[in-house]
Design a protein around this motif. Structure first.
Motif, short mmCIF file in Angstrom:
data_model
loop_
_atom_site.label_atom_id
_atom_site.label_comp_id
_atom_site.label_asym_id
_atom_site.label_seq_id
_atom_site.Cartn_x
_atom_site.Cartn_y
_atom_site.Cartn_z
N THR A 153 -20.86 -168.15 -1.42
CA THR A 153 -19.59 -167.46 -1.33
C THR A 153 -19.12 -167.45 0.11
N ALA A 154 -17.86 -167.13 0.30
CA ALA A 154 -17.32 -167.06 1.65
C ALA A 154 -17.95 -165.88 2.40
N SER A 155 -18.25 -166.08 3.65
CA SER A 155 -18.87 -165.02 4.45
C SER A 155 -17.93 -163.84 4.66
N CYS A 156 -16.64 -164.07 4.46
CA CYS A 156 -15.66 -163.00 4.64
C CYS A 156 -15.42 -162.19 3.37
N ASP A 157 -16.01 -162.60 2.25
CA ASP A 157 -15.77 -161.92 0.99
C ASP A 157 -16.77 -160.79 0.80
N ILE A 158 -16.39 -159.62 1.23
CA ILE A 158 -17.30 -158.47 1.24
C ILE A 158 -17.75 -158.10 -0.16
N GLY A 159 -16.83 -158.14 -1.12
CA GLY A 159 -17.17 -157.80 -2.49
C GLY A 159 -18.22 -158.71 -3.07
N ASN A 160 -18.10 -159.99 -2.79
CA ASN A 160 -19.07 -160.97 -3.29
C ASN A 160 -20.45 -160.80 -2.66
N LEU A 161 -20.46 -160.56 -1.37
CA LEU A 161 -21.74 -160.36 -0.68
C LEU A 161 -22.50 -159.20 -1.30
N ARG A 162 -21.78 -158.14 -1.61
CA ARG A 162 -22.40 -156.97 -2.24
C ARG A 162 -22.86 -157.29 -3.66
N PHE A 163 -21.99 -157.96 -4.42
CA PHE A 163 -22.29 -158.28 -5.81
C PHE A 163 -23.59 -159.07 -5.93
N TYR A 164 -23.71 -160.15 -5.18
CA TYR A 164 -24.89 -161.01 -5.31
C TYR A 164 -26.17 -160.28 -4.94
N GLN A 165 -26.11 -159.47 -3.90
CA GLN A 165 -27.31 -158.76 -3.50
C GLN A 165 -27.68 -157.67 -4.51
N LEU A 166 -26.69 -157.02 -5.10
CA LEU A 166 -26.97 -156.06 -6.16
C LEU A 166 -27.63 -156.75 -7.36
N TYR A 167 -27.23 -157.98 -7.60
CA TYR A 167 -27.73 -158.72 -8.75
C TYR A 167 -29.14 -159.24 -8.52
N GLY A 168 -29.58 -159.32 -7.27
CA GLY A 168 -30.92 -159.81 -6.98
C GLY A 168 -30.97 -161.12 -6.22
N PHE A 169 -29.81 -161.68 -5.86
CA PHE A 169 -29.78 -162.89 -5.05
C PHE A 169 -30.14 -162.55 -3.61
N ARG A 170 -30.78 -163.49 -2.94
CA ARG A 170 -31.16 -163.31 -1.54
C ARG A 170 -30.44 -164.34 -0.68
N MET A 171 -29.99 -163.92 0.50
CA MET A 171 -29.34 -164.85 1.42
C MET A 171 -30.32 -165.93 1.87
N SER A 172 -29.84 -167.16 1.88
CA SER A 172 -30.69 -168.30 2.25
C SER A 172 -30.25 -168.93 3.58
N ARG A 173 -28.95 -169.19 3.72
CA ARG A 173 -28.47 -169.83 4.94
C ARG A 173 -26.96 -169.68 5.04
N ILE A 174 -26.43 -170.04 6.18
CA ILE A 174 -24.99 -170.01 6.41
C ILE A 174 -24.51 -171.43 6.74
N VAL A 175 -23.42 -171.83 6.11
CA VAL A 175 -22.80 -173.12 6.39
C VAL A 175 -21.53 -172.85 7.18
N ARG A 176 -21.54 -173.25 8.43
CA ARG A 176 -20.39 -173.00 9.29
C ARG A 176 -19.24 -173.95 8.94
N ASP A 177 -18.02 -173.40 8.98
CA ASP A 177 -16.80 -174.18 8.76
C ASP A 177 -16.79 -174.91 7.42
N ALA A 178 -17.34 -174.27 6.39
CA ALA A 178 -17.36 -174.88 5.05
C ALA A 178 -15.97 -174.91 4.42
N PHE A 179 -15.12 -173.97 4.81
CA PHE A 179 -13.78 -173.88 4.25
C PHE A 179 -12.75 -174.21 5.32
N GLY A 180 -11.97 -175.24 5.07
CA GLY A 180 -10.97 -175.65 6.05
C GLY A 180 -10.17 -176.83 5.54
N LEU A 181 -9.33 -177.36 6.38
CA LEU A 181 -8.48 -178.48 5.97
C LEU A 181 -9.29 -179.67 5.50
#
Length: 209
Positions: A153-181
């Protein structure tokens, strides 16, 4: 370029995604936030949802018919065209009408699957159908011998970050500049008032109880 507020991103409180596209449009219901560990039936094929019979099943039809759902989930038509025919798709039906979908892709790594695209029709968001589809995808991946499920999910999507962690998903890595032109997303798009730019990759341990 001035900031661009995407109205669909602004309305979706929990918008889940996958690497290089495949965002999940789903408003997390209050009961999910209060009871994130509530268990669902083991079978993903027939679940009761929203007070009526909800059937979740594999979709083998023409995926062009699902393009409105894919477009609701991902703002990049370029990305959709690259993955729409891949993997396996589960759909949620009620009274013969498709009200949601979840696309599962085999990553090629042993035991690893990716939740690439998932969406619920706008009229049915906020009823918990997105959670049913995620749970169905988890069960299906276990049936196929999966060991882990990847979703992003996008790093700026606060709702999603909360949702996945509540569900039991764990952060693995960050992909910089994944969303752009370069990946088909407008420059300056905002999510929760934050510029859409980087991506957080989550993993779910399918071997866990």
């Amino acid at each position: 370029m001035p900031d661009v507020e995407n109205p669909r991103l602004g309305r979706a409180k929990a918008r889940l995604g996958s690497s290089q596209g495949g965002l999940f449009a789903f408003v997390a219901p209050r009961w999910l936030l209060l009871y994130p560990n509530a268990r669902l039936p083991g079978s993903w094929r027939h679940w009761s949802g929203t007070g009526s019979r909800m059937q979740i099943e594999r979709y083998d039809g023409d995926r062009e018919a699902l393009l409105p759902l894919f477009a609701l989930a991902d703002d990049s038509h370029t990305q959709i065209s690259r993955y729409v025919e891949q993997g396996e798709v589960l759909v949620a039906r009620e009274g013969g009408e498709i009200v949601g979908h979840a696309q599962i892709i085999d990553t090629g790594d042993t035991g690893a699957f990716e939740l690439k695209s998932i969406a619920v029709t706008q009229a049915r968001q906020g009823e918990g159908l997105g959670r049913l589809l995620v749970a169905a995808a988890i069960t299906r991946c276990r049936e196929r011998g999966g060991q882990r499920l990847i979703v992003s999910t996008a790093s700026c999507d606060i709702g999603n970050l909360r949702f996945y962690q509540l569900y039991g998903f764990r952060m693995s890595r960050i992909v910089r500049d994944a969303f752009g032109l370069s990946t088909g997303y407008p420059e300056g798009m905002l999510v929760d008032g934050i510029t859409l730019r980087d991506q957080v990759v989550f993993e779910y341990d399918l071997s866990a109880d």
